[in-house]
Design an enzyme around this catalytic site. Structure first.
Site, PDB file in Angstrom:
ATOM      1  N   GLU A 210       8.494  15.971  15.341  1.00 28.21           N
ATOM      2  CA  GLU A 210       9.111  15.885  14.152  1.00 28.21           C
ATOM      3  C   GLU A 210       8.411  17.087  13.005  1.00 28.21           C
ATOM      4  O   GLU A 210       7.133  16.860  12.850  1.00 28.21           O
ATOM      5  CB  GLU A 210       9.163  14.486  13.586  1.00 28.21           C
ATOM      6  CG  GLU A 210       9.730  14.446  12.059  1.00 28.21           C
ATOM      7  CD  GLU A 210       9.339  13.022  11.616  1.00 28.21           C
ATOM      8  OE1 GLU A 210       8.309  12.675  11.808  1.00 28.21           O
ATOM      9  OE2 GLU A 210      10.350  12.436  11.280  1.00 28.21           O
TER      10      GLU A 210
ATOM     11  N   GLU B 231       8.731   1.295  11.184  1.00 29.40           N
ATOM     12  CA  GLU B 231       9.949   2.389  11.130  1.00 29.40           C
ATOM     13  C   GLU B 231       9.458   3.955  11.082  1.00 29.40           C
ATOM     14  O   GLU B 231       8.459   4.222  10.291  1.00 29.40           O
ATOM     15  CB  GLU B 231      10.641   2.110   9.615  1.00 29.40           C
ATOM     16  CG  GLU B 231      11.273   1.146   9.469  1.00 29.40           C
ATOM     17  CD  GLU B 231      12.790   0.851  10.578  1.00 29.40           C
ATOM     18  OE1 GLU B 231      13.076   1.981  10.558  1.00 29.40           O
ATOM     19  OE2 GLU B 231      13.104  -0.036  10.774  1.00 29.40           O
TER      20      GLU B 231
ATOM     21  N   CYS C 240      13.547  10.825   6.993  1.00 29.60           N
ATOM     22  CA  CYS C 240      13.302  10.447   8.447  1.00 29.60           C
ATOM     23  C   CYS C 240      14.560  10.734   9.425  1.00 29.60           C
ATOM     24  O   CYS C 240      14.446  10.922  10.192  1.00 29.60           O
ATOM     25  CB  CYS C 240      12.961   8.839   8.400  1.00 29.60           C
ATOM     26  SG  CYS C 240      14.258   7.750   7.632  1.00 29.60           S
TER      27      CYS C 240
ATOM     28  N   LYS D 285       0.782  -1.158   0.025  1.00 27.33           N
ATOM     29  CA  LYS D 285      -0.174   0.008  -0.174  1.00 27.33           C
ATOM     30  C   LYS D 285       0.916   1.134   0.084  1.00 27.33           C
ATOM     31  O   LYS D 285       1.413   1.709   1.085  1.00 27.33           O
ATOM     32  CB  LYS D 285      -0.859   0.032   1.158  1.00 27.33           C
ATOM     33  CG  LYS D 285      -1.483   1.265   1.929  1.00 27.33           C
ATOM     34  CD  LYS D 285      -2.268   2.087   1.005  1.00 27.33           C
ATOM     35  CE  LYS D 285      -2.577   3.393   1.694  1.00 27.33           C
ATOM     36  NZ  LYS D 285      -1.824   4.456   1.229  1.00 27.33           N
TER      37      LYS D 285
HETATM   38  P1  NAD Z   1       1.809   8.763   7.348  1.00 26.63           P
HETATM   39  O1  NAD Z   1       1.998   7.769   8.747  1.00 26.63           O
HETATM   40  O2  NAD Z   1       0.913   9.677   7.253  1.00 26.63           O
HETATM   41  O3  NAD Z   1       1.539   7.775   6.242  1.00 26.63           O
HETATM   42  C1  NAD Z   1       2.517   6.571   5.910  1.00 26.63           C
HETATM   43  C2  NAD Z   1       1.503   5.495   5.199  1.00 26.63           C
HETATM   44  O4  NAD Z   1       0.504   4.883   5.951  1.00 26.63           O
HETATM   45  C3  NAD Z   1       0.655   6.027   3.981  1.00 26.63           C
HETATM   46  O5  NAD Z   1       0.917   5.062   3.041  1.00 26.63           O
HETATM   47  C4  NAD Z   1      -0.580   6.016   4.228  1.00 26.63           C
HETATM   48  O6  NAD Z   1      -1.398   6.061   3.447  1.00 26.63           O
HETATM   49  C5  NAD Z   1      -0.725   5.090   5.237  1.00 26.63           C
HETATM   50  N1  NAD Z   1      -1.796   5.501   6.479  1.00 26.63           N
HETATM   51  C6  NAD Z   1      -2.146   6.514   6.944  1.00 26.63           C
HETATM   52  N2  NAD Z   1      -3.118   6.304   7.999  1.00 26.63           N
HETATM   53  C7  NAD Z   1      -3.367   5.080   7.869  1.00 26.63           C
HETATM   54  C8  NAD Z   1      -4.341   4.075   8.650  1.00 26.63           C
HETATM   55  N3  NAD Z   1      -4.900   4.801   9.623  1.00 26.63           N
HETATM   56  N4  NAD Z   1      -4.287   3.016   8.467  1.00 26.63           N
HETATM   57  C9  NAD Z   1      -3.260   2.303   7.623  1.00 26.63           C
HETATM   58  N5  NAD Z   1      -2.539   2.761   7.057  1.00 26.63           N
HETATM   59  C10 NAD Z   1      -2.434   4.352   7.042  1.00 26.63           C
HETATM   60  O7  NAD Z   1       3.344   9.117   7.233  1.00 26.63           O
HETATM   61  P2  NAD Z   1       3.924   9.979   5.881  1.00 26.63           P
HETATM   62  O8  NAD Z   1       3.385  11.398   6.299  1.00 26.63           O
HETATM   63  O9  NAD Z   1       3.709   9.544   4.510  1.00 26.63           O
HETATM   64  O10 NAD Z   1       5.351   9.928   6.169  1.00 26.63           O
HETATM   65  C11 NAD Z   1       6.171  10.565   6.974  1.00 26.63           C
HETATM   66  C12 NAD Z   1       6.559   9.988   8.226  1.00 26.63           C
HETATM   67  O11 NAD Z   1       7.476   8.684   7.733  1.00 26.63           O
HETATM   68  C13 NAD Z   1       7.384  10.700   8.839  1.00 26.63           C
HETATM   69  O12 NAD Z   1       7.223  10.482  10.280  1.00 26.63           O
HETATM   70  C14 NAD Z   1       8.678  10.157   8.663  1.00 26.63           C
HETATM   71  O13 NAD Z   1       9.985  10.223   9.728  1.00 26.63           O
HETATM   72  C15 NAD Z   1       8.586   8.674   8.625  1.00 26.63           C
HETATM   73  N6  NAD Z   1       9.548   7.746   8.029  1.00 26.63           N
HETATM   74  C16 NAD Z   1      10.374   7.169   8.637  1.00 26.63           C
HETATM   75  C17 NAD Z   1      11.383   6.276   7.967  1.00 26.63           C
HETATM   76  C18 NAD Z   1      12.373   5.498   8.902  1.00 26.63           C
HETATM   77  O14 NAD Z   1      12.975   4.496   8.325  1.00 26.63           O
HETATM   78  N7  NAD Z   1      12.196   5.364  10.056  1.00 26.63           N
HETATM   79  C19 NAD Z   1      11.764   6.501   6.810  1.00 26.63           C
HETATM   80  C20 NAD Z   1      10.925   7.402   6.136  1.00 26.63           C
HETATM   81  C21 NAD Z   1       9.789   8.101   6.427  1.00 26.63           C
END
Ligand code: NAD
Length: 492
Positions: free
Chosen positions: A396, A262, A297, A186
């Site tokens: 963040e 992550e 991240c 997804k």
């Molecule tokens: P997000 O949590 O909003 O979304 C991530 C994914 O989760 C998307 O595909 C989204 O559609 C899905 N999602 C959202 N709500 C959901 C739910 N209720 N149920 C299931 N899936 C759902 O995050 P984002 O804004 O896309 O990404 C940014 C975040 O990701 C930041 O916090 C960043 O630090 C983190 N990140 C972490 C790493 C790592 O390796 N630790 C790497 C890259 C990004």
């Protein structure tokens, strides 16, 4: 790389996205518009998968797993397929990078390396691992044989974010497929296009139908259905802590699937006065936070500087920052591309407003940029005088906003570095070897960079501690997430 070729690829229309279920491209229950962060205009649509669509994708992954078309294929044959996929990613690298930039906004110079370049390398790394990881024979009494098998878990649900869709997607898909699992992916709503293209290449490479499925759509519908599915055995996720919390609840409400999260970071980049080259450290501090408009991240988002050199260091950093070219991410000379969405941009500006209200001082940036383009751009922003109790220190941003805090000595540097709920990455700049090792031991994070920031490759794990998550992406350690241990205890 040639700008004309990028421009040509970027001018091509983008077909409406479909779902990949059981090896067929099918329409979803609905569709979601995709806005380009480059100009704010609609680029195309992607399918919005309903809970029924997701159930079909998971069932197809389950059926493929059970009949063994991939899970019981000889490791050497699976390896050949994944190598072919890596070849295809390399062949289509520019096309993949441009497509990804059009919906996610990362500067193309970075996307070319970090997206198809990294993804191809990741598929090769795990393809090679397939026939080199052995089971174990336990040191039992001589009348017994204890064998430890590693078996695929079954169906892996993978939910990924928008900042580096191909790179992070490959970190999950490659080890999951290599170990014989089926995958239901997804992607993020605002970064699905390059992953849909990757899925088409996977079919072309010979990944059998049903083994790799893609469901696009909103997190609260499509992602939620995937995380609640009883057909998903392991859920791997990269994204925000808020979503990570929900996934743990969905797991508890369904089949107790293992969840590997992550999550975000608020990573300290610690500069001591005895750094070998303070100018190099200042330039690196700028790229550590501002590349990909801060949507990284592991971004070095909290800069801790020894008081002795604080003012001179901030001056040099600000000069380097003002020289960074903000603009159209499809131009090769752009250094800071677009913010992924208007919501994200407004959130970034809210952080700056709160920081000034709390007593921080803006040294440079602080505003939306290039508004006339219709795109979502922000000037790289440096805020000094940020204290641990300030919002900008604790939360963040995931945008181009750097918090700067002075420290008096090593003990205070360590205390400030660890004053965070997160523990993803860190940087330490010092010529003192003992101090460097003390800081590496003392900082609670998944990675500590010394006299550099960022740049780890697939051979080493990325794994958060504290509220940055659990479980490793990359390296052979990642294979543990996608396999179960099974003991055979044989009386001889
Ligand atoms: P997000 O949590 O909003 O979304 C991530 C994914 O989760 C998307 O595909 C989204 O559609 C899905 N999602 C959202 N709500 C959901 C739910 N209720 N149920 C299931 N899936 C759902 O995050 P984002 O804004 O896309 O990404 C940014 C975040 O990701 C930041 O916090 C960043 O630090 C983190 N990140 C972490 C790493 C790592 O390796 N630790 C790497 C890259 C990004």
């Amino acid at each position: 790389m040639d700008q004309a070729m990028i421009d040509r690829l970027a001018a091509a229309p983008v077909a409406a996205g479909k779902l990949l279920i059981g090896g067929e491209w099918v329409k979803g229950a609905g569709e979601t518009p995709v806005l380009s962060p480059i100009d704010g205009k609609q680029l195309t649509t992607i399918a919005a998968a309903s809970a029924d669509d997701v159930a079909r994708a998971c069932a197809s992954g389950r059926a493929a797993f059970e009949d063994g078309r991939w899970s019981r294929m000889a490791p050497a044959a699976r390896k050949a397929v994944l190598h072919r996929l890596a070849d295809l990613i390399e062949k289509h690298a520019t096309e993949l990078a441009v497509l990804g930039v059009r919906d996610n906004g990362t500067e193309i110079s970075m996307a070319l390396k970090a997206e198809p370049g990294s993804a191809a390398g990741t598929f090769r790394y795990y393809a090679e691992a397939i026939d080199k990881v052995y089971g174990e024979v336990a040191p039992t009494a001589s009348n017994v044989l204890g064998l430890i098998h590693r078996e695929p878990v079954g169906v892996v649900g993978a939910i990924v974010p928008w900042n580096f869709p191909l790179m992070i997607g490959a970190w999950k898909i490659a080890p999951a497929l290599a170990t014989g699992n089926s995958v239901v992916l997804k992607p993020a709503e605002t970064a699905s296009l390059s992953l849909l293209r990757l899925a088409a290449l996977a079919l072309e490479a010979g990944v059998p139908p049903g083994v790799f499925n893609v469901v696009t759509g909103p997190g609260r519908v499509t992602g939620e259905a995937l995380a609640l599915s009883n057909d998903v055995d392991v859920l791997v996720f990269t994204g925000s802590g808020a979503t990570g919390r929900r996934l743990l609840q969905y797991s508890a409400q369904s089949n107790l699937k293992r969840c590997y999260l992550e999550l975000g970071g608020k990573s300290p980049n610690v500069v001591f006065a005895d750094a070998p080259d303070l100018s190099a450290a200042a330039k690196a501090a700028a790229t550590a936070i501002f590349r990909n408009a801060g949507q990284v991240c592991v971004a070095g988002s909290r800069l801790l500087v020894e008081a002795l050199v604080h003012d001179a260091f901030v001056d040099e950093l600000a000069t380097a920052t003002r020289k960074m070219a903000v603009g159209n991410p499809l131009k090769l000379d752009t250094q800071v591309g677009a913010v992924n969405s208007l919501t994200q941009l407004e959130g970034n500006l809210g952080f700056v407003a709160d920081a000034t209200r709390e007593g921080g001082e803006i040294v440079t940036g602080g505003s939306r940029a290039l508004e006339e383009t219709g795109g979502y751009y922000m000037d790289p922003t440096i805020v000094t005088g940020v204290r641990p109790e300030h919002r900008l220190y604790r939360e963040e941003v995931f945008g181009p906003v750097l918090a700067v805090t002075p420290f008096a000595d090593e003990a205070e540097a360590l205390r400030l570095a660890n004053a965070s709920d997160f523990g993803l990455a860190a940087g330490v700049w010092t010529a003192n070897l003992s101090r460097a090792h003390r800081m590496v031991r003392g900082i609670r994070s998944g990675v500590v960079h010394v006299n550099t920031y960022g740049g780890a490759d697939v051979t080493v794990p990325l794994s958060g501690v504290k509220q940055s998550g659990n479980g490793a992406d990359k390296s052979l350690h990642a294979l543990e997430k996608y396999t179960d241990l099974k003991t055979a205890w044989i009386q001889l």
